[in-house]
Design a protein around this motif. Structure first.
Motif, mmCIF file in Angstrom:
data_model
loop_
_atom_site.group_PDB
_atom_site.id
_atom_site.type_symbol
_atom_site.label_atom_id
_atom_site.label_comp_id
_atom_site.label_asym_id
_atom_site.label_seq_id
_atom_site.Cartn_x
_atom_site.Cartn_y
_atom_site.Cartn_z
ATOM 1 N N GLU A 443 0.648 -1.051 -0.252
ATOM 2 C CA GLU A 443 0.133 0.062 0.032
ATOM 3 C C GLU A 443 0.870 1.202 -0.107
ATOM 4 N N PRO A 444 1.340 1.664 -1.141
ATOM 5 C CA PRO A 444 2.321 2.896 -1.040
ATOM 6 C C PRO A 444 2.011 4.222 -0.600
ATOM 7 N N GLY A 445 0.498 4.444 -0.412
ATOM 8 C CA GLY A 445 0.331 5.441 0.307
ATOM 9 C C GLY A 445 -1.082 5.980 -0.006
ATOM 10 N N ALA A 446 -2.006 6.155 0.840
ATOM 11 C CA ALA A 446 -3.276 6.423 0.476
ATOM 12 C C ALA A 446 -3.912 7.439 1.425
ATOM 13 N N PHE A 447 -4.274 8.633 1.045
ATOM 14 C CA PHE A 447 -4.866 9.728 1.782
ATOM 15 C C PHE A 447 -6.377 9.637 1.797
ATOM 16 N N SER A 448 -7.083 9.418 3.041
ATOM 17 C CA SER A 448 -8.226 9.386 3.239
ATOM 18 C C SER A 448 -8.921 10.992 4.078
ATOM 19 N N LEU A 449 -10.030 11.266 3.837
ATOM 20 C CA LEU A 449 -10.652 12.325 4.482
ATOM 21 C C LEU A 449 -12.151 11.959 4.700
ATOM 22 N N THR A 450 -12.237 12.243 6.376
ATOM 23 C CA THR A 450 -13.732 11.772 6.546
ATOM 24 C C THR A 450 -14.218 12.901 7.354
ATOM 25 N N LEU A 451 -15.563 13.364 6.902
ATOM 26 C CA LEU A 451 -16.127 14.631 7.367
ATOM 27 C C LEU A 451 -17.302 14.240 8.248
ATOM 28 N N SER A 452 -17.732 15.122 9.008
ATOM 29 C CA SER A 452 -18.970 15.065 9.928
ATOM 30 C C SER A 452 -20.355 14.897 8.818
ATOM 31 N N ASN A 453 -20.188 15.577 7.867
ATOM 32 C CA ASN A 453 -21.393 15.691 6.937
ATOM 33 C C ASN A 453 -21.625 14.495 6.056
ATOM 34 N N GLY A 454 -20.675 13.400 6.220
ATOM 35 C CA GLY A 454 -20.942 12.135 5.529
ATOM 36 C C GLY A 454 -19.877 11.851 4.561
ATOM 37 N N MET A 455 -19.283 13.111 4.317
ATOM 38 C CA MET A 455 -18.132 12.964 3.050
ATOM 39 C C MET A 455 -16.933 12.062 3.586
ATOM 40 N N ASP A 456 -16.697 10.900 2.666
ATOM 41 C CA ASP A 456 -15.628 9.907 2.788
ATOM 42 C C ASP A 456 -14.983 9.585 1.642
ATOM 43 N N THR A 457 -13.687 10.187 1.529
ATOM 44 C CA THR A 457 -13.215 9.809 0.021
ATOM 45 C C THR A 457 -11.629 9.407 0.497
ATOM 46 N N THR A 458 -11.123 8.725 -0.545
ATOM 47 C CA THR A 458 -9.668 8.182 -0.533
ATOM 48 C C THR A 458 -8.961 8.365 -1.808
ATOM 49 N N ILE A 459 -7.944 8.904 -1.927
ATOM 50 C CA ILE A 459 -7.083 9.215 -2.867
ATOM 51 C C ILE A 459 -5.489 8.840 -2.792
ATOM 52 N N GLY A 460 -4.880 8.368 -3.869
ATOM 53 C CA GLY A 460 -3.511 7.961 -3.508
ATOM 54 C C GLY A 460 -3.116 6.949 -4.568
ATOM 55 N N ALA A 461 -1.912 6.316 -4.405
ATOM 56 C CA ALA A 461 -1.768 5.158 -5.296
ATOM 57 C C ALA A 461 -2.417 3.802 -4.920
ATOM 58 N N PRO A 462 -2.835 3.171 -6.049
ATOM 59 C CA PRO A 462 -3.443 1.863 -5.769
ATOM 60 C C PRO A 462 -2.659 0.811 -5.015
ATOM 61 N N SER A 463 -3.315 -0.274 -4.517
ATOM 62 C CA SER A 463 -2.499 -1.108 -4.000
ATOM 63 C C SER A 463 -1.880 -2.137 -4.805
ATOM 64 N N GLN A 464 -0.656 -2.918 -4.742
ATOM 65 C CA GLN A 464 -0.178 -3.659 -5.557
ATOM 66 C C GLN A 464 0.302 -4.866 -4.951
ATOM 67 N N GLN A 465 0.234 -5.969 -5.700
ATOM 68 C CA GLN A 465 0.558 -7.249 -5.251
ATOM 69 C C GLN A 465 1.784 -7.706 -5.977
ATOM 70 N N GLY A 466 2.534 -8.683 -5.228
ATOM 71 C CA GLY A 466 3.654 -9.172 -6.123
ATOM 72 C C GLY A 466 4.000 -10.511 -5.474
ATOM 73 N N TRP A 467 4.521 -11.496 -6.271
ATOM 74 C CA TRP A 467 5.005 -12.771 -5.908
ATOM 75 C C TRP A 467 6.552 -12.952 -6.269
ATOM 76 N N ARG A 468 7.146 -13.156 -5.057
ATOM 77 C CA ARG A 468 8.747 -13.371 -5.259
ATOM 78 C C ARG A 468 9.095 -15.095 -4.998
ATOM 79 N N GLY A 469 9.621 -15.624 -6.048
ATOM 80 C CA GLY A 469 10.011 -17.083 -5.710
ATOM 81 C C GLY A 469 11.645 -17.134 -5.986
ATOM 82 N N PHE A 470 12.194 -18.164 -5.354
ATOM 83 C CA PHE A 470 13.595 -18.446 -5.731
ATOM 84 C C PHE A 470 13.891 -19.766 -5.202
ATOM 85 N N VAL A 471 14.991 -20.241 -6.088
ATOM 86 C CA VAL A 471 15.478 -21.490 -5.586
ATOM 87 C C VAL A 471 17.112 -21.269 -5.616
ATOM 88 N N TYR A 472 17.802 -22.062 -4.788
ATOM 89 C CA TYR A 472 19.480 -21.788 -4.850
ATOM 90 C C TYR A 472 19.963 -23.178 -4.478
#
Length: 691
Positions: A443-472
């Motif tokens: 989750e590289p970074g997400a900014f969220s704003l929640t207000l008492s009037n019901g506003m709820d918003t999130t902006i920022g870089a999307p989540s990313q998934q990765g698979w790493r495998g190795f043999v040695y």
């Protein structure tokens, strides 16, 4: 049809270990333990002086040594313990559990004969630090610190004063693989880098590799810091409570029945307890209407339990959890002139960050020569930056509370499954091989704003998934008394989105002993790093973000080679001189004008991709045993960076390029009940160009 070259090479590789079996041989195997606690010892030496061959215990205290039939004297030694010599008849495979007694006094120098010396080890660019030595050296506010001690080794730059990051042989802070019981720790700092997350009371072994990396390690370019936790006292229940200048800590360890032992430690600072009344008092003088509640502290917890099913099968579970918090809460009571009633306004702002790790490990001895360990591990690091405001009218029911909560959140977590094998075929060959699969969530970074009037918003870089495998696969080879080597291959891949980044990373080391006390060593290692850290500043702030390689940003790759001479001197002194050269591609820096604050812009649009080169020479004079122990070191180094989008594309010195660095770390037993320690460093300043 002739066989492909790779098939022929594979057959030769598999047949090679059996070429030395012209006479009957037998295997001595078992564990080396601390006689006072029953805990296994890491890195204990098992040495046959007659044949000048030996081995060392692995991370779990297991060893295996194959020798020709006959009677041989076997020396077993470890730093801080009284050595033992066993006369054994090798007419069959032998199992021997050796218990070494700790040295009760170091006032008299003890010379251990017939032990594995640095000149007889193939591995180079490796430094091991004994935990007892760690405790004897001076520390910040009395808190033992692994990272700060490592910074006193040659080839390591600490950056700015108080910075707990490691800059190894010209590498960046994110290029260090820091492991706790085999689990990666992504931020090793407490209190903005003034202390590390590792509690010295819970540690058993500390190994640092700055080059010549064994094939089992991967994922970073510059170093590996492998830290192992203690198993817990298997003889008796013991506890400890300590009150220091900045923190208090407690430890409890002991046996559970005959086959199980445990260890738990906890630590908490009380910066807030001490400073809060002072801050509140000063605030009352300046703003008497505002109620201020500052908080600044960290906590951490270590736990480990291990169970012995049999002499061949053991299970370990270890966990670490730590968190820092720096925040401030304020409230003020004011009067609404229009309504004629009181209302409360205030807010809370600050940041918190922390790590969580867990490891479940099972090891099994298939044969006296074949040892295996399977691990399931979890690691998470994250930080939150928050800013909340509110207004309340407690006397008016018809007016709802007004609030605005802002949160910036970033985290990285991974879960891994791996199996490692250690196969001591004979005195000429020792094979190590294994496989690993890791899933990572960013989750590289997400900014969220929640207000008492019901506003709820999130902006920022999307989540990313990765698979790493190795043999040695790695073969540690010995060709007579003078020549030995290690050759290995680490084959990995990183998959994210629609892209796959495979990598073949050869590793090689060679040692030639042209004099009984003088050895020449050389090594080469290639590494790939599929994740990067975006560094906002050089003071170890927790807002430095981990991000993965993507379709646009490739993994960083690099290679390092080293050539050195090691000599054994009188008075148990060891002198080593190493020269190194390293190249890195795919390193990241923020572009001019960008940083952590630009949260609405994709991080991939904020960075420049470039390369780095470093080279230099390291000198280390070391005394690991005796009444006085420690080391003195000197580093002469150069480190450069080059980015097409920075400095007009011209090469420039890396921020932590230090031309000259002198280090000294000593500790000694003055009297039976008195010890003294000294730590000192000198480094040339930071490179700076002015217009």
């Amino acid at each position: 049809m002739p066989r492909p070259i790779w098939q022929v090479s594979l057959w030769l590789f598999l047949l090679l270990p059996h070429l030395g079996w012209s006479q009957s041989k037998h295997t001595l195997s078992g564990y080396v333990r601390d006689a006072s606690t029953g805990e296994t010892l890491i890195g204990a030496n098992i040495w046959c002086p007659e044949l000048k061959v030996g081995t060392a215990t692995n991370t779990f205290g297991f060893y295996s040594l194959t020798l020709p039939s006959g009677t041989h004297a076997i020396s077993i030694s470890a730093v801080g313990f009284q050595a033992q010599v066993l006369d054994l008849v090798f007419d069959q495979d032998l199992t021997q559990v050796v218990e070494l007694t700790p040295q009760t006094s170091t006032l008299d120098e003890v010379v251990v004969e017939g032990q594995l010396l640095a000149t007889e080890m193939t591995q180079m660019s490796k430094r091991s630090i004994a935990v007892e030595q760690l405790k004897d050296l001076p520390s910040f506010m009395g808190e033992i610190d692994v990272i700060k001690t490592v910074q006193y080794l040659p080839g390591i730059s600490r950056g700015s004063e108080g910075n707990n990051s490691l800059y190894v042989r010209g590498g960046s802070a994110d290029q260090n693989l820091i492991l706790l019981d085999g689990v990666p720790v992504y931020n090793a700092n407490h209190v903005f880098g003034f202390l590390s997350v590792f509690n010295g009371d819970a540690l058993q072994g500390i190994d640092l590799y700055t080059g010549g990396f064994p094939a089992q390690y991967g994922g970073r370019l510059s170093s590996v810091l492998d830290i192992t936790m203690r198993e817990g006292n298997q003889q008796e229940l013991k506890g400890m409570v300590s009150v220091g200048l900045v923190a208090s800590k407690a430890m409890l360890e002991g046996p559970i029945g005959e086959k199980t032992s445990f260890l738990v430690t906890a630590r908490r600072t009380y910066f807030d307890v001490i400073a809060s009344p002072i801050v509140k008092y000063v605030n009352k003088l300046e703003n008497p209407e505002v109620d201020l509640k500052p908080r600044a502290f960290f906590t951490d917890f270590n736990g480990k339990i291990n169970h012995r099913f049999s002499d061949r099968s053991r299970l370990y579970f270890s966990v670490y959890a730590g968190q820092d918090q720096l925040s401030n809460t304020s409230e003020a009571t004011e009067t609404d002139g229009d309504l004629g009633v009181d209302y409360i306004s205030g807010g809370r702002d600050g940041l918190k960050w922390g790590n969580t790790t867990a490891a479940l490990r099972w090891n099994y001895v298939f044969t006296p020569q074949l040892f295996a360990n399977t691990s399931l591990t979890y690691s998470r690091y994250g930080f939150d930056v928050f800013f909340d405001e509110f207004t309340r009218y407690p006397e008016v029911d018809t007016i709802e509370d007004v609030f605005a909560n802002q949160l910036y959140e970033s985290f990285l977590e991974d879960i891994s499954l791996r199996t490692d094998f250690d196969w001591s075929l004979n005195t000429q060959h020792r094979l190590k091989f294994g496989v690993n699969l890791t899933h990572q969530n960013f989750e590289p970074g997400a900014f969220s704003l929640t207000l008492s009037n019901g506003m709820d918003t999130t902006i920022g870089a999307p989540s990313q998934q990765g698979w790493r495998g190795f043999v040695y696969l790695e073969d540690e080879m010995r060709f007579g008394e003078k020549l030995s080597g290690r050759i290995g291959l680490h084959a990995s891949t990183f998959i994210t989105g629609e892209v796959n980044y495979p990598s073949l990373q050869p590793r090689a080391s060679v040692r030639y002993q042209f004099h009984p006390d003088v050895t020449v060593k050389a090594s080469y290692a290639r590494m790939q790093q599929p994740l990067h850290m975006l560094v906002t500043s050089g003071v170890g702030l927790p807002i430095d973000q981990w991000v993965p390689a993507t379709e646009r940003i490739a993994p960083a790759v690099g290679w390092v080679t080293a050539l050195g001479v090691t000599t054994q001197l009188p008075q148990q002194l060891t002198l080593s001189v190493e020269g190194y050269y390293k190249e890195m591609d795919g390193v990241l820096e923020y572009r001019d004008g960008f940083g952590f604050a630009n949260s609405r812009i994709d991080w991939q649009d904020k960075v420049a991709v470039g390369s780095g080169t470093s080279y230099g020479m390291e000198l280390l004079l070391q005394k690991p045993t005796g009444r006085f122990t420690g080391w003195a070191g000197y580093t002469l180094g150069w480190s450069w960076r080059e980015f097409e989008e920075l400095n007009y594309g011209e090469r420039f010195p890396f921020r932590y390029d230090r031309r000259h660095t002198l280090v000294l770390a000593l500790s000694g037993q003055i009297k039976e009940n008195m010890k003294a320690g000294l730590a000192w460093t000198y480094a040339t300043g930071e490179a700076l160009t002015l217009p």
